[in-house]
Scaffold this active site. Sequence first.
Site, PDB file in Angstrom:
ATOM      1  N   CYS A  55       1.820   1.557   3.383  1.00 43.44           N
ATOM      2  CA  CYS A  55       0.945   0.734   2.615  1.00 43.44           C
ATOM      3  C   CYS A  55      -0.446   1.472   2.603  1.00 43.44           C
ATOM      4  O   CYS A  55      -0.636   2.516   3.232  1.00 43.44           O
ATOM      5  CB  CYS A  55       0.711  -0.710   3.431  1.00 43.44           C
ATOM      6  N   CYS A  81      -4.841   5.369   2.602  1.00 40.89           N
ATOM      7  CA  CYS A  81      -3.842   5.648   3.483  1.00 40.89           C
ATOM      8  C   CYS A  81      -2.685   6.396   2.952  1.00 40.89           C
ATOM      9  O   CYS A  81      -2.050   7.386   3.322  1.00 40.89           O
ATOM     10  CB  CYS A  81      -3.132   4.483   4.057  1.00 40.89           C
ATOM     11  N   HIS A  91      -2.885   7.884  13.155  1.00 38.78           N
ATOM     12  CA  HIS A  91      -2.983   7.621  11.513  1.00 38.78           C
ATOM     13  C   HIS A  91      -4.306   8.253  11.222  1.00 38.78           C
ATOM     14  O   HIS A  91      -5.266   7.505  10.931  1.00 38.78           O
ATOM     15  CB  HIS A  91      -3.149   5.965  11.242  1.00 38.78           C
TER      16      HIS A  91
END
Length: 390
Positions: A377, A86, A347
């Site tokens: 995160c 991520c 995302h």
Amino acid sequence: MAEAWILSAVRTAVGTAHKGTLRDTSALELARVAVDAARTRSGLEPERFDDVVFAESYYGGGDIARHAAIEAGLVNVGGQAVNRHCAGSLTSVANAAGSIIAGMDDVVIAGGVQSSSTAPVQRWRVPGTEEYLEPWWSPTHPDSPTAPNWDMTITVGWNTAQAIGISREEMDRWAYRSHRRAVAAIDDGTFAEEIVPVKAILPDGSITEFAVDEHPRRDSTLEKLASLKPLHPEIEGFSITAGNSSGVNDAAAALVLGNADTARSYGGTPFGRVRGWAWTAVPPERTGSAVLDVIPKVLRRTGLTTKDIALWEINEAFASVPVAACRELALDEEKVNIHGSGCSIGHPTAASGARMLTTLVHDLRRRGGGLGVAAMCAGGGQAGAVLVEC
């Protein structure tokens, strides 16, 4: 100390994976579009560039950065692939800034790309049956009951909500807020300047120009969010739903970073500079809470406090993450994700950090400047944060 200036910042619109407009557009093409647009908007000639640093995730290896460099006409510029899941494209930007600050590079394109729709798969047979499944998963940590490496709804979303004491209602309310703000930003043209269109091929073979985020839901309501079933009904009290989680998405984003000499001479107005960055890690079951460690860390490194920050981008991998950050770090919610984030915009894993930074620097410029932090995160208990000053 030398400085790393942001000379351009662009992104594609974010598509909904597997059923959206970009479902047949590869990561290679998305990266090419973003890299080429970032270079073009910087106004710099190809020979001025030293490197392309680009994040990718779940795409089977290779080097999309070099592929995009060649396709964008930067044949004599290298390409470095980065993977921090991520936080991959936050890492790309930090790595590029570090190389410029160290005096090793003058101009670098940094960013990331995600095409969940076209990511490769591996075929394997379910033992004892003739059934074949096609998952592609590259885990960031060893599997465990408290932190499954294949199910972030538990490892990130639920564990964070449990640790901080965040209710289903709070998460649904944040997700609803995210959709409302993203739709408002689309309608008033806020994203128009940062988005570069993609010529996407549709299933019928026709081509469309894709330039508007398609994941935000105009019809989202608190009542609809409250009606969604928990993703793990077998776990008592489980409060993570598809509504208060991020989407699975496709997109790319890229920024051009240059040294101070380039910023003074290139003919445009820089967005600002990269002031600092930080990384941290916690046990995998605390992944979502890692943001609570990395934000104070980047502020300590740069001699700042939360009150110095004008705007925050905190990725909504799950709504529990920004809710936890606002509560535990006493952040002003009106400065956090002012145009939505993962729950609404989506995302696109390896592109999200660069997408957040792109939106952030455009917002700061419109406001006349200030300090901004993008934080998120990442798989395996990691977190990253990048501080910019515009």
